[in-house]
Design an enzyme around this catalytic site. Structure first.
Site, PDB file in Angstrom:
ATOM      1  N   LYS A  83      -9.744   2.716  -2.816  1.00 52.13           N
ATOM      2  CA  LYS A  83     -10.140   1.773  -1.762  1.00 52.13           C
ATOM      3  C   LYS A  83     -11.561   2.102  -1.317  1.00 52.13           C
ATOM      4  O   LYS A  83     -11.855   3.240  -0.943  1.00 52.13           O
ATOM      5  CB  LYS A  83      -9.174   1.929  -0.592  1.00 52.13           C
ATOM      6  CG  LYS A  83      -8.870   0.669   0.164  1.00 52.13           C
ATOM      7  CD  LYS A  83      -7.806   0.980   1.200  1.00 52.13           C
ATOM      8  CE  LYS A  83      -7.382  -0.240   1.962  1.00 52.13           C
ATOM      9  NZ  LYS A  83      -6.558   0.128   3.102  1.00 52.13           N
TER      10      LYS A  83
HETATM   11  C1  E4P Z   1      -5.053  -2.602   4.834  1.00 52.52           C
HETATM   12  O1  E4P Z   1      -5.289  -2.139   3.736  1.00 52.52           O
HETATM   13  C2  E4P Z   1      -5.277  -1.890   6.097  1.00 52.52           C
HETATM   14  O2  E4P Z   1      -4.787  -0.589   5.928  1.00 52.52           O
HETATM   15  C3  E4P Z   1      -4.508  -2.489   7.251  1.00 52.52           C
HETATM   16  O3  E4P Z   1      -3.888  -3.699   6.892  1.00 52.52           O
HETATM   17  C4  E4P Z   1      -5.248  -2.528   8.545  1.00 52.52           C
HETATM   18  O4  E4P Z   1      -4.412  -3.098   9.528  1.00 52.52           O
HETATM   19  P1  E4P Z   1      -4.747  -3.002  11.084  1.00 52.52           P
HETATM   20  O5  E4P Z   1      -5.886  -3.915  11.387  1.00 52.52           O
HETATM   21  O6  E4P Z   1      -3.478  -3.460  11.762  1.00 52.52           O
HETATM   22  O7  E4P Z   1      -5.082  -1.559  11.374  1.00 52.52           O
END
Ligand code: E4P
Length: 216
Positions: A83
């Site tokens: 990522k």
């Molecule tokens: C996705 O890869 C992220 O980890 C996640 O969806 C972030 O979500 P949040 O905005 O609720 O922290």
């Protein structure tokens, strides 16, 4: 639509993986911090539990650092998706790592132009953050629809991974807008099965079955 679970909690992942309804996992540094265990150890354990892509995020912000961390993460297991943040260095690193055959999830996407760049950089997944846009009174779902149209216009095969999903409605709307994947916390996945009329109907059926002495 594929379902990924957005957590680094091993117990939750194991429980959901056993249902056969989960196609992958996403983590981020905040979620791994909550697990309170060494990063690479947690990612390895998750990769052993699920066959699909497991997103593991770099913490370097420069190209060289991202490449070095990305290669280390990719070496943990075949199903690691590295990522990377949607920055210039992240895009450059995306091009290099996907060129080496590594899956890359480009994260923290908040605009259609960012998504277009990620696709041109060869991203495996683009993660538009719906909930965080809604939090500041912008339209997260409009972003998913815009990216869908752009990717279809140019036949990009980058998968749209709807992220920052907070509600069951976000899941339905992402599916209607054509997102390829939705990643969501365990409680949101479970909430998709809930409906008060299902509970009410089942209670009536069971009461009637008991009265009639029905046994299977
Ligand atoms: C996705 O890869 C992220 O980890 C996640 O969806 C972030 O979500 P949040 O905005 O609720 O922290």
């Amino acid at each position: 639509m594929k379902f990924f679970v957005d957590t680094a909690n091993i117990d939750d992942i194991a429980e959901l993986a056993a249902t056969g309804l989960i196609d992958g996992v996403t983590t981020n540094p905040s979620l791994v911090a909550k697990a309170g265990r060494p990063f690479t150890e947690v990612i390895k354990e998750i990769c052993d539990l699920v066959e699909g892509p497991v997103s593991a995020e770099v913490v370097a912000t420069d190209y060289d650092g991202m490449i070095s961390e990305g290669r280390k993460l990719a070496a943990i297991a075949e199903n690691v998706a590295v990522k990377l943040p949607l920055t210039w260095d992240g895009l450059k690193a995306c091009k290099t790592l996907t060129g080496e055959g590594t899956m890359v999830n480009v994260t923290l996407c908040f605009s259609a132009n960012q998504a277009l760049l990620a696709a041109k950089a060869g991203a495996t997944f683009i993660s538009p953050f719906i909930g965080r846009l809604d939090d500041i009174n912008l339209d997260g779902m409009e972003l998913i629809s815009d990216i869908r149209q752009i990717y279809d216009n140019y036949l990009f095969d980058t998968e749209i991974l709807a992220a920052s999903i907070r509600t069951a409605n976000h899941v339905k709307e992402s599916a209607l807008a054509g997102a390829d994947v939705a990643t969501m916390p365990p409680n949101v996945i479970k909430s998709l099965a809930a409906h008060p009329l299902t509970d009410k109907g089942l209670a009536t059926f069971l009461a009637d079955a008991e009265k009639a002495g029905i046994k299977v």
